[in-house]
Scaffold this active site. Structure first.
Site, PDB file in Angstrom:
ATOM      1  N   TYR A 233      -7.584  13.835 -62.298  1.00 34.82           N
ATOM      2  CA  TYR A 233      -6.393  14.435 -61.503  1.00 34.82           C
ATOM      3  C   TYR A 233      -6.500  15.269 -60.327  1.00 34.82           C
ATOM      4  CZ  TYR A 233      -4.792  11.947 -65.583  1.00 34.82           C
ATOM      5  OH  TYR A 233      -4.469  10.814 -66.610  1.00 34.82           O
ATOM      6  N   HIS A 234      -7.328  14.914 -59.670  1.00 38.26           N
ATOM      7  CA  HIS A 234      -7.579  15.818 -58.250  1.00 38.26           C
ATOM      8  C   HIS A 234      -7.125  14.740 -57.053  1.00 38.26           C
ATOM      9  CE1 HIS A 234     -10.937  18.518 -60.166  1.00 38.26           C
ATOM     10  NE2 HIS A 234      -9.746  18.646 -60.843  1.00 38.26           N
ATOM     11  N   TYR A 235      -5.956  13.988 -57.179  1.00 38.11           N
ATOM     12  CA  TYR A 235      -5.668  13.092 -56.092  1.00 38.11           C
ATOM     13  C   TYR A 235      -5.358  14.130 -54.965  1.00 38.11           C
ATOM     14  CZ  TYR A 235      -4.701  10.024 -59.955  1.00 38.11           C
ATOM     15  OH  TYR A 235      -4.644   9.157 -61.012  1.00 38.11           O
TER      16      TYR A 235
END
Ligand SMILES: *[C@@H]1O[C@H](CO)[C@@H](O)[C@H](O)[C@H]1NC(C)=O
Length: 328
Positions: A233-235
């Site tokens: 979840y490091h978009y």
């Protein structure tokens, strides 16, 4: 894009009036992904196991003495950085981060973690159910510099519709290579003397869709990676900063949106490439730097006006009435 800033054709397709044709908006999507489920079983009863963690004793202990198992960081105890053979060996710039957890997906018997990792019931049943609630630890090799690029598009002009997210993970062969070598290094790490002391042994039944491949070869691990890789979840990177010469740059080096006055973007989307580690601290830094630039702009203007007024006053007091009239 909903406000009319983005690739003109895409906005028009969705019936959104174009304020600025900015082809880079939504492009260049990057993320950190990691191989999941790499589980080492251990003998001592020291890992995070759901029914040992969540019970009345640990709740009381936390309430009364503010310590005990409920103070853990949900098992993510440490991180480490390594260079695979695909990284430049001389410039000290690792391409894999290990996330080290004192638990694995089996710790809650398949209730929450398996769902968060997107595992099917069949997959969980075959691989992890036999070790439900057993003490274990896990290593998640996370790829730091992905070469695959994704994209975000609008489903419609309704802001309550979820956008379309094309992550395109593992579409670049380099990403598979790095994760495979990271996975092998993680297995070696779990087999060191340090972990052998705890009776560490890899839980490695053949994965359902990879059984046709010779076990533990590169081909097998590549298949395993495609079976069980998850987003951290490091978009980021979908409104990248760049020079005016780059048509896909969305913001300038002061984070101002090209072609739109009075608008800045200050978040993870302005990264041209994702940072080489967890992005929390870099995003805070972007926020701080962006806030400083906003402050400097407005304070700078006020300071300029104040300086000018002061200069006028000095002029007024240091000249006779004739020159005052002239200066006014
Ligand atoms: C590897 O890193 C060193 C030191 O930063 C640099 O001089 C060299 O050009 C790099 N090699 C490659 C192939 O990028």
């Amino acid at each position: 894009m909903l406000s009319g800033i983005g690739p003109a054709q895409h906005l028009q397709e969705k019936g959104i009036p174009v304020i600025k044709d900015s082809p880079g908006v939504g492009k260049n999507l990057q993320d950190h992904i990691a191989v999941g489920g790499l589980t080492f079983l251990i003998d001592p009863k020291i890992a995070i196991v759901m029914n040992r963690l969540v019970n009345i004793n640990s709740a009381l202990r936390y309430a009364l003495t503010e310590d005990g198992p409920l103070t853990t960081s949900i098992g993510l105890e440490a991180v480490g950085f390594i260079s695979t053979k695909y990284a430049n060996q001389t410039d000290d710039w690792p391409d894999i981060e290990f996330m080290l957890t004192s638990a694995s997906v089996n710790a809650d018997g398949g209730q929450q973690v398996a769902r968060a990792h997107g595992l099917t019931d069949e997959f969980y049943k075959e691989i992890y159910e036999p070790i439900n609630f057993k003490d274990s630890f896990s290593v998640f090799p996370m790829m730091l510099r992905p070469k695959s690029r994704g994209e975000i598009k609008l489903r419609s002009k309704d802001p309550f519709d979820y956008p379309l997210l094309y992550h395109n993970y593992l579409t670049h062969p380099h990403d598979v290579d790095v994760l495979r070598e990271g996975l092998k290094a993680a297995i070696a790490y779990g087999q060191t003397q340090t972990f052998k002391r705890f009776g560490a042994r890899l839980h490695n039944p053949p994965l359902p869709n990879c059984k046709h491949l010779p076990l533990y070869t590169d081909e097998y691990w590549e298949c395993a990676i495609r079976q069980y890789t998850l987003s951290i979840y490091h978009y980021s990177c979908t409104a990248k900063m760049g020079p005016p010469s780059d048509p896909n740059a969305v913001v300038d080096p002061e984070l101002r949106v090209y072609g739109v006055s009075g608008l800045r973007v200050i978040d993870a989307s302005i990264m041209p490439t994702i940072t080489n580690g967890n992005i929390n601290a870099p995003v805070i830094m972007i926020g701080e730097k962006g806030a400083d630039m906003v402050k400097n702009y407005w304070l700078g203007q006020r300071y300029q006006r104040r300086k000018k007024r002061r200069a006028d006053r000095i002029l007024v007091t240091s000249f006779n009435s004739t020159s005052i009239n002239q200066s006014i």
